[in-house]
Each structure stands twice: as structure tokens, then as C-alpha cells.
Design a protein around this motif. Structure first.
Motif, PDB file in Angstrom:
ATOM      1  N   LEU A 107      -1.375   4.582  -8.894  1.00 42.41           N
ATOM      2  CA  LEU A 107      -2.060   5.766  -8.365  1.00 42.41           C
ATOM      3  C   LEU A 107      -1.852   6.961  -9.293  1.00 42.41           C
ATOM      4  O   LEU A 107      -2.736   7.780  -9.481  1.00 42.41           O
ATOM      5  CB  LEU A 107      -1.556   6.102  -6.959  1.00 42.41           C
ATOM      6  CG  LEU A 107      -2.276   7.273  -6.304  1.00 42.41           C
ATOM      7  CD1 LEU A 107      -3.716   6.935  -6.002  1.00 42.41           C
ATOM      8  CD2 LEU A 107      -1.586   7.716  -5.027  1.00 42.41           C
ATOM      9  N   TYR A 108      -0.657   7.043  -9.888  1.00 46.57           N
ATOM     10  CA  TYR A 108      -0.377   8.146 -10.807  1.00 46.57           C
ATOM     11  C   TYR A 108      -1.382   8.154 -11.961  1.00 46.57           C
ATOM     12  O   TYR A 108      -1.940   9.193 -12.298  1.00 46.57           O
ATOM     13  CB  TYR A 108       1.057   8.018 -11.342  1.00 46.57           C
ATOM     14  CG  TYR A 108       1.386   9.010 -12.426  1.00 46.57           C
ATOM     15  CD1 TYR A 108       1.813  10.285 -12.104  1.00 46.57           C
ATOM     16  CD2 TYR A 108       1.230   8.675 -13.763  1.00 46.57           C
ATOM     17  CE1 TYR A 108       2.090  11.202 -13.102  1.00 46.57           C
ATOM     18  CE2 TYR A 108       1.495   9.581 -14.760  1.00 46.57           C
ATOM     19  CZ  TYR A 108       1.935  10.849 -14.430  1.00 46.57           C
ATOM     20  OH  TYR A 108       2.188  11.753 -15.418  1.00 46.57           O
ATOM     21  N   HIS A 129       0.835  -1.205   0.000  1.00 47.79           N
ATOM     22  CA  HIS A 129       0.000   0.000   0.000  1.00 47.79           C
ATOM     23  C   HIS A 129       0.866   1.251   0.000  1.00 47.79           C
ATOM     24  O   HIS A 129       0.549   2.234  -0.662  1.00 47.79           O
ATOM     25  CB  HIS A 129      -0.909   0.022   1.230  1.00 47.79           C
ATOM     26  CG  HIS A 129      -1.984  -1.010   1.170  1.00 47.79           C
ATOM     27  ND1 HIS A 129      -2.926  -1.145   2.154  1.00 47.79           N
ATOM     28  CD2 HIS A 129      -2.252  -1.955   0.249  1.00 47.79           C
ATOM     29  CE1 HIS A 129      -3.736  -2.137   1.822  1.00 47.79           C
ATOM     30  NE2 HIS A 129      -3.352  -2.648   0.681  1.00 47.79           N
ATOM     31  N   PHE A 176      -5.586  -3.462  -5.997  1.00 48.87           N
ATOM     32  CA  PHE A 176      -4.889  -3.670  -4.732  1.00 48.87           C
ATOM     33  C   PHE A 176      -5.503  -4.795  -3.925  1.00 48.87           C
ATOM     34  O   PHE A 176      -4.796  -5.523  -3.238  1.00 48.87           O
ATOM     35  CB  PHE A 176      -4.815  -2.364  -3.929  1.00 48.87           C
ATOM     36  CG  PHE A 176      -3.560  -1.623  -4.219  1.00 48.87           C
ATOM     37  CD1 PHE A 176      -2.380  -1.980  -3.595  1.00 48.87           C
ATOM     38  CD2 PHE A 176      -3.538  -0.615  -5.154  1.00 48.87           C
ATOM     39  CE1 PHE A 176      -1.197  -1.325  -3.886  1.00 48.87           C
ATOM     40  CE2 PHE A 176      -2.358   0.033  -5.451  1.00 48.87           C
ATOM     41  CZ  PHE A 176      -1.192  -0.314  -4.820  1.00 48.87           C
ATOM     42  N   ILE A 177      -6.829  -4.953  -4.025  1.00 44.76           N
ATOM     43  CA  ILE A 177      -7.449  -6.068  -3.317  1.00 44.76           C
ATOM     44  C   ILE A 177      -6.897  -7.379  -3.887  1.00 44.76           C
ATOM     45  O   ILE A 177      -6.552  -8.305  -3.151  1.00 44.76           O
ATOM     46  CB  ILE A 177      -8.980  -5.991  -3.425  1.00 44.76           C
ATOM     47  CG1 ILE A 177      -9.464  -4.796  -2.593  1.00 44.76           C
ATOM     48  CG2 ILE A 177      -9.630  -7.272  -2.946  1.00 44.76           C
ATOM     49  CD1 ILE A 177     -10.932  -4.533  -2.677  1.00 44.76           C
ATOM     50  N   TYR A 181     -10.439   5.457  -9.143  1.00 41.91           N
ATOM     51  CA  TYR A 181      -9.980   5.015  -7.820  1.00 41.91           C
ATOM     52  C   TYR A 181     -10.546   3.652  -7.423  1.00 41.91           C
ATOM     53  O   TYR A 181      -9.810   2.826  -6.889  1.00 41.91           O
ATOM     54  CB  TYR A 181     -10.244   6.095  -6.761  1.00 41.91           C
ATOM     55  CG  TYR A 181      -9.406   7.327  -6.984  1.00 41.91           C
ATOM     56  CD1 TYR A 181      -8.015   7.219  -7.100  1.00 41.91           C
ATOM     57  CD2 TYR A 181      -9.974   8.571  -7.140  1.00 41.91           C
ATOM     58  CE1 TYR A 181      -7.244   8.331  -7.347  1.00 41.91           C
ATOM     59  CE2 TYR A 181      -9.209   9.694  -7.386  1.00 41.91           C
ATOM     60  CZ  TYR A 181      -7.837   9.577  -7.488  1.00 41.91           C
ATOM     61  OH  TYR A 181      -7.067  10.680  -7.739  1.00 41.91           O
ATOM     62  N   PRO A 182     -11.821   3.383  -7.682  1.00 44.27           N
ATOM     63  CA  PRO A 182     -12.281   2.016  -7.431  1.00 44.27           C
ATOM     64  C   PRO A 182     -11.531   0.966  -8.273  1.00 44.27           C
ATOM     65  O   PRO A 182     -11.289  -0.143  -7.793  1.00 44.27           O
ATOM     66  CB  PRO A 182     -13.764   2.070  -7.779  1.00 44.27           C
ATOM     67  CG  PRO A 182     -14.157   3.475  -7.459  1.00 44.27           C
ATOM     68  CD  PRO A 182     -12.972   4.294  -7.867  1.00 44.27           C
ATOM     69  N   ASN A 200      -4.888   8.962 -10.796  1.00 37.35           N
ATOM     70  CA  ASN A 200      -4.945  10.395 -10.581  1.00 37.35           C
ATOM     71  C   ASN A 200      -5.097  11.133 -11.918  1.00 37.35           C
ATOM     72  O   ASN A 200      -5.856  12.078 -12.045  1.00 37.35           O
ATOM     73  CB  ASN A 200      -3.638  10.821  -9.908  1.00 37.35           C
ATOM     74  CG  ASN A 200      -3.852  11.945  -8.941  1.00 37.35           C
ATOM     75  OD1 ASN A 200      -4.952  12.472  -8.837  1.00 37.35           O
ATOM     76  ND2 ASN A 200      -2.813  12.323  -8.245  1.00 37.35           N
ATOM     77  N   PRO A 209     -13.801  11.139 -10.009  1.00 40.37           N
ATOM     78  CA  PRO A 209     -12.947  10.233  -9.237  1.00 40.37           C
ATOM     79  C   PRO A 209     -13.581   8.864  -8.989  1.00 40.37           C
ATOM     80  O   PRO A 209     -12.906   7.956  -8.519  1.00 40.37           O
ATOM     81  CB  PRO A 209     -12.756  10.979  -7.907  1.00 40.37           C
ATOM     82  CG  PRO A 209     -13.933  11.880  -7.797  1.00 40.37           C
ATOM     83  CD  PRO A 209     -14.367  12.213  -9.185  1.00 40.37           C
ATOM     84  N   PHE A 210     -14.857   8.719  -9.320  1.00 42.30           N
ATOM     85  CA  PHE A 210     -15.541   7.500  -8.901  1.00 42.30           C
ATOM     86  C   PHE A 210     -15.275   6.296  -9.799  1.00 42.30           C
ATOM     87  O   PHE A 210     -15.740   5.202  -9.523  1.00 42.30           O
ATOM     88  CB  PHE A 210     -17.048   7.748  -8.788  1.00 42.30           C
ATOM     89  CG  PHE A 210     -17.386   8.759  -7.740  1.00 42.30           C
ATOM     90  CD1 PHE A 210     -17.005   8.550  -6.425  1.00 42.30           C
ATOM     91  CD2 PHE A 210     -18.031   9.933  -8.056  1.00 42.30           C
ATOM     92  CE1 PHE A 210     -17.274   9.490  -5.445  1.00 42.30           C
ATOM     93  CE2 PHE A 210     -18.320  10.879  -7.078  1.00 42.30           C
ATOM     94  CZ  PHE A 210     -17.937  10.656  -5.777  1.00 42.30           C
ATOM     95  N   THR A 227      -3.431  -7.875  -2.562  1.00 42.92           N
ATOM     96  CA  THR A 227      -3.499  -8.269  -1.160  1.00 42.92           C
ATOM     97  C   THR A 227      -3.853  -9.754  -1.029  1.00 42.92           C
ATOM     98  O   THR A 227      -3.263 -10.474  -0.218  1.00 42.92           O
ATOM     99  CB  THR A 227      -4.542  -7.406  -0.417  1.00 42.92           C
ATOM    100  OG1 THR A 227      -4.250  -6.034  -0.663  1.00 42.92           O
ATOM    101  CG2 THR A 227      -4.513  -7.670   1.063  1.00 42.92           C
ATOM    102  N   THR A 250       2.228   3.324  -3.119  1.00 47.53           N
ATOM    103  CA  THR A 250       1.465   4.343  -3.856  1.00 47.53           C
ATOM    104  C   THR A 250       1.944   5.753  -3.545  1.00 47.53           C
ATOM    105  O   THR A 250       1.641   6.677  -4.282  1.00 47.53           O
ATOM    106  CB  THR A 250      -0.037   4.277  -3.499  1.00 47.53           C
ATOM    107  OG1 THR A 250      -0.160   4.300  -2.082  1.00 47.53           O
ATOM    108  CG2 THR A 250      -0.676   3.032  -4.043  1.00 47.53           C
ATOM    109  N   LEU A 269      -8.400   1.164  -9.132  1.00 50.28           N
ATOM    110  CA  LEU A 269      -7.148   1.033  -8.385  1.00 50.28           C
ATOM    111  C   LEU A 269      -7.364   0.149  -7.155  1.00 50.28           C
ATOM    112  O   LEU A 269      -6.574  -0.757  -6.871  1.00 50.28           O
ATOM    113  CB  LEU A 269      -6.693   2.428  -7.958  1.00 50.28           C
ATOM    114  CG  LEU A 269      -5.477   2.496  -7.057  1.00 50.28           C
ATOM    115  CD1 LEU A 269      -4.222   2.259  -7.867  1.00 50.28           C
ATOM    116  CD2 LEU A 269      -5.380   3.854  -6.381  1.00 50.28           C
ATOM    117  N   ALA A 270      -8.470   0.412  -6.455  1.00 53.73           N
ATOM    118  CA  ALA A 270      -8.772  -0.370  -5.257  1.00 53.73           C
ATOM    119  C   ALA A 270      -8.907  -1.852  -5.613  1.00 53.73           C
ATOM    120  O   ALA A 270      -8.396  -2.724  -4.911  1.00 53.73           O
ATOM    121  CB  ALA A 270     -10.047   0.148  -4.609  1.00 53.73           C
TER     122      ALA A 270
END
Lengths: 268, 301, 244
Positions: free
Chosen positions: A206-207, A186, A230-231, A223-224, A210, A219-220, A234, A189, A226-227
Motif C-alpha cells: 500500500l505504501y 488485509h 491481494f486477490i 490501487y487496482p 500510495n 489513483p486508478f 486471497t 496494509t 494492489l487489489a
């Protein structure tokens, strides 16, 4: 333009291959998924290398902090305190400043002001400090009986460390170390976000997220995405570390294995 | 005192040395910088219990026998833990704000005939605005601050839930069985036996979480709160004489050094307090507790 | 959990208690990090060309205005989601942005962007050029062929990068660079040709808020007509800055 074309154009964009210009209008979900995924390569690069290198320094730091020798113990304690006690944000800032001034001294330091090297060094030192603390905690809780048994079997010095102390320490530290690995990924980023400049629009996930949030003013979506990436990462980390954990605990009876898992504290 | 400083600092270009520095360090902007340390401390003080509450609720939900609740608790813990906090902060606050405004909109303006989403615009009736457009500046700031608290609490609540969930399962099974044998109901067992005992197991994890929380505060500026990093950047950047009475070069190094000292000192104090708390919590516990104390003190030190 | 609900409810009640009709206060959003257009002065308040302009426009439109600062990155999403009512932050009018928000007429003529560097004989086509992320200048550098773009989060850092040698040149609005070059004591100078980007600077509004935009548009027009806008431009942006 089909999604496959987009993938061919942008899949390696974060490394500087493929289409030079980033998309500027008519943004598609496919472009966002591809480019953010392309950026993930940097997150994985930073995460894997820093973790691998940090592991060894962390072991050294844990031993240093546990050492009866003052000249070993104090530096290890201070190193861990400074890197654990300050935000990564601020560490990046100082590192970038420091590397820039070192650069004036010798061309040897040229790569350090670029993210691929400079940020890696900071992440390496940072994770070594956190893992060092975890390992130190584990080292302190290696059961006394294990050590006495080792003595009884005539293990000494390096052999005792390599065969008894170190595996037990790892076994005890592993759940917390898994958390540290997740946190480290995490933390990658932050590299381009606050630490190092992005060159020719080659950046991490993230770049690009962004970038899209900035261009689409929405942003909606990015970013999700990206999330989501990452999930996934993980889950992979938890999977891989779980396998190692099984291996580390393979000699224990089932009941004790269970207890080990349940006692997992979050360390960081 | 203040008046004296004000008159002495009326024309900083004539000052030099220490008096210049004194004037420089007492400008309104610096006062805002010092104030932002208070903001950060207040945020930590408010967020920690709220996040703990979220964590406790989520851990209870995850343990629940009602599957939708348990599924929700586990999902929350897994998803929020899997996402970097920055990614969360970058879109979540706007979403949360819109959610609150939408709720108020539904209640306050039931006969509003336009859609809430008009293209890119999110439009609610002006009575539903949070805060109302004409409320004082401090209300806006307080609202922004509470959004930040909620966002932090949701993120760190997931980590706290993970720790508490582990701690609840670490309480020896025999203790609970004994309680049941004494005829306690499930509820009583949970509140009288499990909850009081789990803190010893949870504290090492929670104190680490507190350390992580402290170090996440530089991200506050992403949530629109003017925190210490915002002001340090703003003050430290080089200033030309045209826009300030106190021109200087790039001083970010010094301001960040001050932040570094602040964070290190704060960590140091926290460690001392938490160690003492741990010693107290394990005090008087049975032999296993003593053993645990030996281990956890080693970990947290 | 309970605490936060009570807290939010209390805030909501406070907000309601301060009731009044809509739009009696107009909130102006700015960045506060882009002198001479907008910056935070020694007293910690928003100051600069746009502060004076905005206050005058509000007076002419008979509106009460409040200033608020927001990070550049999220300045447009926060407008569209209603956290303030107008952007007045040195924002150039571009087609991309016009898709999402509406602009008033420009209150500065299309002003040139420029490059500043430590050496006057720099070949821009092969140089490393710093710019702020998400600006029209950053977009321009990516289309310059051989030039390498180096992006920073705020304007100060783009200048610092040139001074410490990380970048060869910085690209930004000329009005922003003029004081920087002047104050550098000869270290920095303008290089290459100025580039005209964007359609001048305007105030941004939600598309769903045309009445408010109309009011400010009229006020800007009246300042153009009586020459006060030109006087403000000269005062803050300098004699050489283009006027109406």
C-alpha cells in the motif's frame, strides 16, 4: 530501459536492496507492478508470522475463556474483548506510543518502534484475539457425544485434548478461521498507512501504491494493481486452508463434509 | 447557559484548572468533534441495512440460474472480498463520484461537444456537477456522506452476500422439497420457506460483520468525511499559542483513549443486543433450532 | 438498493433546486493542518494566512468562495475530478505538479525549507530526518546521500517524532517550523543550511479551467502591486519571511 531492468532494480527495494532512489518521472506500469509487488513481501511477512504465532496464543485464549477457573477465564475474556472491540487503527497508535516510552527504559525495546517488530506484535495480539474467539465458539460446539466416547475409551487429560478435543475444535472452526486469515492479510496494509513510519522508503504494497498515486496523481492505476495482488494472495490462502480443511475432515463421510462446508459462518 | 460560557471563555489565557477545561471542551472545534460521533452512528445505521440489501441481491444473483447474473454475483463477492477495504476506499469514491456526474452529464448536457476527460481533468458541464457548485455546504457534506455510505455498502455487501449465500444453502433441503411437494412454485418456495428460515443460520455471521463494520469506521476520513478520528487527530496534535487560545502539548493519547472507550462501549452494547436478538430468533424453533441456539449463543458470546 | 437510489435521486433534486449559473460559487480546497498557512481554529473553521488571502482574492475577483478541507494525499486528484475548483494549501509550485495542474503566480516568494532538531550540532548527512509523505521536503531528503527518511502522514507527527527521539531532525517549510522552534522553549533549534525548494507557493487549478486561474492570477498581481500581500505575509508568516 526494459522491464526486466526495472525488475532487477526494484524487486527487492522494499527490503532496502537495489536502486536507492524510487522512480521520479516517466512512470511505467512495469515500475508500479514491480515496486508494489516488492512491497507485498512485507504484507506476506506480517501475515504469515502473525498468523502462525497467533494460532498458539488463540488456542490458549480459547481454553482460558472456557476454563472454570476465574483467574484464567477473566483475563482471557478481557483480552479478547479489548482487542476485538477496538479498531486496529487505534491499537497501532497506542502500541507505537507505548513502545516509544518502553524504549526509554531499556535498549531491549529498540526494535519495537520499528514496523518489522512492533507492528508484528500488534498484529499477532490482534489475530490471536479474533481467532481465540472463533476457537472458543468451536470449542463450545464440540459434540457432547465425542467427549463421552473419548471418556469411554479411557482418554484423559492431555491425551484427550490432543487427540479428541483439539482436532474437533479445529475442524469446526476452520471455515471461520480461513476468513480470519484473509482479514489479517488485509489488515497488514494498515501498518505503514497509519501505524508505523516508513524508513528510507521501505514500505509495504500500500505504501508504494500510495507513492505512485501521489506522484502520478492518478489513483486508478496503482490501487487496482494492489487489489490484483491481494486477490492473488486471497486465492492462495483459500487454496492452502482448503487443503488443511480436507485433511481435518478426511475421516468424515461425504454428506457430512458437505454440510460442514455449507455452515461456514463469517466470523470476525 | 451558552451565553454564559461564551462570556466566561472570552479570554482563556486568564483561566486555569477546571474553568479552563470547561471552556476548552466547549470550543466550536470540540462541538464538531462531538457531532462527528453522531455522523459515525448515522453512517452505521444507514449502511447496515443498505449493505444487507446489497448482500441479499448479490446472494440471489449468485444463486440464479441465468448464468450472466450468477457469474456477476459470484464475481462481485469474490473480488470485493479479496481486496483490502483501504485499497478500495482510496480510489473508489472518486470513481463513483465521476460515474454519477458522467451519468448526469449525458442526460443534462446532450449537446456538449468537449470530451469528458481532458488530460488529467474530468470535466462535466456545470449543470451536471454533483452537488452543484453553488449549493450550500451541508449539501456537499450530505453528498460526501452518501458516497461514503454507498462505498461501505458495496464493500460490506460482498461479505454479507457471502454469509447469506451460505445461509440459504444451509436451510435443510427437505424443507424445500416439502414445499415443492405441496405444489409451491419456485418463487413461493424461495420467499415463503427459504427466506424466513435462513436468518437463523445467517445471524452469527451477520453479527460478526456488524462488529467488523463498527471497526472499519476509522477509515471514514479516507472517504472525505470528517469523522471522529479526523477530529481526534486535529484536536490532539500539539498547539502553539499563536494559532489557538488553548495551547497544549501532544494530547493525542487522551483523545484516542476517548475513542477507545467509545468503541469498546459500542461493541459491548452491540454484543448484548445481538445476543438477545439471536435468542429471540431461535425461540420456538424445532429441536434442531434449539440445538443451533445452544451452539450460536456460545459462538457469539 | 432501492433506498440508496431514492436517496441519491433526492439529493440530486435538491442540488438542482438550488439552481443558478455556473461558477457563481468557487470552492477552495485546503488541508487545514499546516499553520500558519492554513489550520482549523478553535471555532472549527479554516483560518490562517491562506484563509485571509483567499477571502481577499475572492473579493477582488468578485467571486463568492466556499472553503472545504481535504486530505493532503488526495488533494490533487480531487481537484482534477472537480470536487473543488482551486487548491490553496501551502502547495509549492513544482515541475511535477505542473504536469497535472496549473498554478497561478506565486503568492509567497520561494521560501526556504529548513531542518529543526533537538541538538544544534547534528550531522544532517547521517541523520534520521522526518518529513511529511508526498512533500517536496520528503523528496529532497531521499536525495541527500546518507540521510535516512522517516515519513509520516501529517505535519504534526513529523514534529512529534523529533520530540520523542524517533527522528533526529524534521524537514519542512521554514515558515511552518518557526513557531514550532519558538514555542519549544529552547529544546528545538534550526540546524544546517536552509534549502530553497520549489518556486514559491501558488494556487492550483485544473488545466481545463484557465479563466478562473486568470481571475485569481490578476487578483494576486493587484495585491502584490499595492503592498497588501506583503502586509499579510508579515502579519502571518513573520517579519523575517521573504517578501516581494
Amino acid at each position: 530501459m526494459s522491464c526486466w531492468d526495472t525488475v532487477q532494480m526494484y524487486a527487492l527495494r522494499s527490503l532496502g536492496y537495489g536502486e536507492r532512489l524510487l522512480p521520479r518521472d516517466d512512470f511505467t506500469i512495469c515500475q508500479q507492478v514491480t515496486l508494489i509487488g516488492s512491497g507485498m513481501m512485507w504484507n506476506v511477512y506480517f501475515g504469515v508470522l502473525a498468523l502462525a504465532a497467533g494460532f498458539f496464543l488463540a488456542t490458549a485464549l480459547a481454553l482460558g475463556k472456557a476454563s472454570p477457573q476465574l483467574w484464567l477465564r477473566k483475563p482471557a475474556q478481557w483480552f479478547i474483548f479489548v482487542f476485538r472491540g477496538s479498531p486496529l487503527f487505534i491499537q497501532f497508535f497506542f502500541a507505537y506510543f507505548a513502545f516509544l516510552s518502553l524504549k526509554q527504559l531499556s535498549p531491549l525495546f529498540d526494535p519495537f518502534s520499528s514496523a518489522w517488530m512492533g507492528a508484528l506484535v500488534v498484529l499477532f495480539l490482534n489475530t490471536a484475539a479474533y481467532s481465540g474467539e472463533i476457537f472458543h465458539g468451536a470449542l463450545m460446539s464440540v459434540p457432547k457425544g465425542d467427549m463421552e466416547a473419548a471418556d469411554a475409551y479411557g482418554f484423559t487429560g492431555w491425551a484427550r485434548f490432543r487427540k479428541i478435543t483439539w482436532p474437533t475444535m479445529l475442524r469446526l472452526a476452520w471455515p471461520a478461521y480461513t476468513n480470519e486469515a484473509i482479514f489479517l492479510f488485509h489488515a497488514t496494509t494498515l501498518v505503514f498507512f497509519s501505524g508505523f513510519p516508513a524508513r528510507q522508503q521501505k514500505g509495504d504494497a500500500l505504501y508504494y501504491a500510495n507513492y505512485f498515486a501521489d506522484k502520478t496523481f492518478n489513483p486508478f492505476i496503482p490501487y487496482p494493481i494492489l487489489a490484483g495482488y491481494f486477490i492473488l494472495v486471497t486465492l492462495v490462502i483459500i487454496g492452502v486452508f482448503g487443503l488443511v480443511n480436507r485433511r481435518l475432515n478426511r475421516h468424515l463421510p461425504v454428506a457430512r463434509k458437505m454440510r460442514m462446508r455449507l455452515r461456514a459462518p463469517l466470523m470476525r | 447557559m451558552e451565553a454564559a460560557i461564551l462570556t466566561a471563555c472570552a479570554d482563556p489565557s486568564t483561566l486555569s484548572g477546571l474553568s479552563w477545561l470547561v471552556c476548552y471542551l466547549t470550543t466550536g472545534k470540540h462541538m464538531a468533534f462531538y457531532g462527528s460521533f453522531g455522523t459515525v452512528l448515522l453512517l452505521l445505521a444507514v449502511t447496515a441495512p443498505v449493505a444487507l440489501g446489497f448482500g441479499f441481491a448479490a446472494a440471489m444473483a449468485a444463486r440464479s440460474r441465468i448464468w450472466p447474473l450468477s457469474w456477476f454475483g459470484r464475481g462481485y463477492i469474490a473480488i470485493v472480498r479479496g481486496v483490502p477495504d483501504i485499497a478500495f476506499f482510496l480510489f473508489f469514491v472518486i470513481a463513483l463520484d465521476q460515474f454519477f456526474e458522467w451519468l448526469r452529464h449525458e442526460v443534462k448536457c446532450p449537446d456538449w461537444d468537449q470530451p469528458v476527460w481532458q488530460g488529467n481533468d474530468f470535466v462535466v458541464c456545470s449543470a451536471a456537477k454533483l452537488p452543484l457548485n453553488n449549493s450550500a455546504q451541508w449539501v456537499h457534506e450530505a453528498y460526501g456522506f452518501s458516497l461514503a455510505v454507498i462505498t461501505f455498502a458495496i464493500v460490506f455487501g460482498a461479505f454479507a452476500a457471502n454469509v447469506l449465500y451460505g445461509a440459504m444453502r444451509a436451510v435443510p433441503r427437505a424443507q424445500l422439497e416439502t414445499a415443492e411437494a405441496y405444489g409451491m412454485t419456485q418463487r413461493q418456495t424461495f420467499w415463503r420457506i427459504l427466506v424466513p428460515q435462513m436468518w437463523v443460520y445467517a445471524l452469527p455471521g451477520l453479527s460478526n460483520l456488524w462488529m467488523v463494520l463498527i471497526k472499519a469506521t476509522p477509515l471514514l476520513f479516507l472517504l472525505g468525511v470528517e469523522d471522529i478520528v479526523y477530529w481526534a487527530r486535529e484536536l490532539g496534535g500539539s498547539k502553539t499559542a499563536k494559532f489557538t487560545d488553548y495551547p497544549h502539548g501532544d494530547w493525542r493519547m487522551w483523545y484516542f483513549l476517548a475513542l477507545l472507550v467509545f468503541y469498546l462501549a459500542f461493541t459491548w452494547v452491540s454484543e448484548k443486543v445481538l445476543n438477545r436478538l439471536m435468542a429471540r430468533l431461535t425461540h420456538g424453533q424445532a429441536t434442531v433450532g434449539g440445538e443451533a441456539q445452544r451452539k450460536t449463543v456460545g459462538k457469539a458470546a | 438498493m432501492k433506498n440508496i437510489l431514492i436517496g441519491t435521486a433526492a439529493l440530486a433534486m435538491l442540488a438542482t433546486a438550488a439552481l443558478a449559473e455556473s461558477h457563481s460559487v468557487v470552492r477552495l480546497g485546503t488541508e487545514g493542518a499546516y499553520p500558519p498557512y492554513n489550520f482549523i481554529n478553535d471555532a472549527g473553521e479554516v483560518d490562517g494566512f491562506e484563509r485571509e488571502l483567499g477571502d481577499e482574492l475572492c473579493k477582488r475577483a468578485e467571486l463568492t468562495c466556499e472553503w472545504t478541507t481535504n486530505d493532503w494525499d488526495s488533494i490533487i486528484p480531487n481537484l482534477t475530478s472537480g470536487n473543488y475548483d482551486a487548491i490553496i494549501a501551502g502547495m509549492s509550485i513544482t515541475d511535477e505538479r505542473k504536469d497535472v495542474i496549473d498554478f497561478t503566480q506565486n503568492y509567497t516568494p520561494p521560501s526556504p525549507s529548513a531542518f529543526a532538531a533537538m541538538s544544534a550540532d547534528l550531522d544532517l548527512e547521517s541523520a534520521v530526518i522526518s518529513a511529511q509523505t508526498g512533500t517536496i521536503q520528503a523528496a529532497h531528503v531521499t536525495s541527500m546521500g546518507g540521510a535516512t527518511l522517516l515519513e509520516f502522514a501529517n505535519p504534526d507527527e513529523t514534529i512529534a517524532a523529533v520530540k520523542n527521539g524517533e527522528a533526529d531532525a524534521v524537514m519542512a517549510d521554514k515558515d511552518f517550523l518557526i513557531p514550532v522552534v519558538e514555542e519549544s522553549g529552547g529544546d528545538m533549534s534550526f540546524v544546517g543550511e536552509d534549502v530553497a525548494l520549489g518556486g514559491g507557493i501558488g494556487m492550483g487549478f485544473r488545466k481545463s479551467d484557465p479563466e478562473l486561474r486568470e481571475k485569481f492570477d490578476t487578483a494576486i498581481q493587484s495585491m502584490k502591486d499595492d503592498g497588501t500581500l506583503n502586509a499579510l505575509i508579515v502579519k502571518h508568516l513573520g517579519e523575517d519571511s521573504p517578501k516581494f
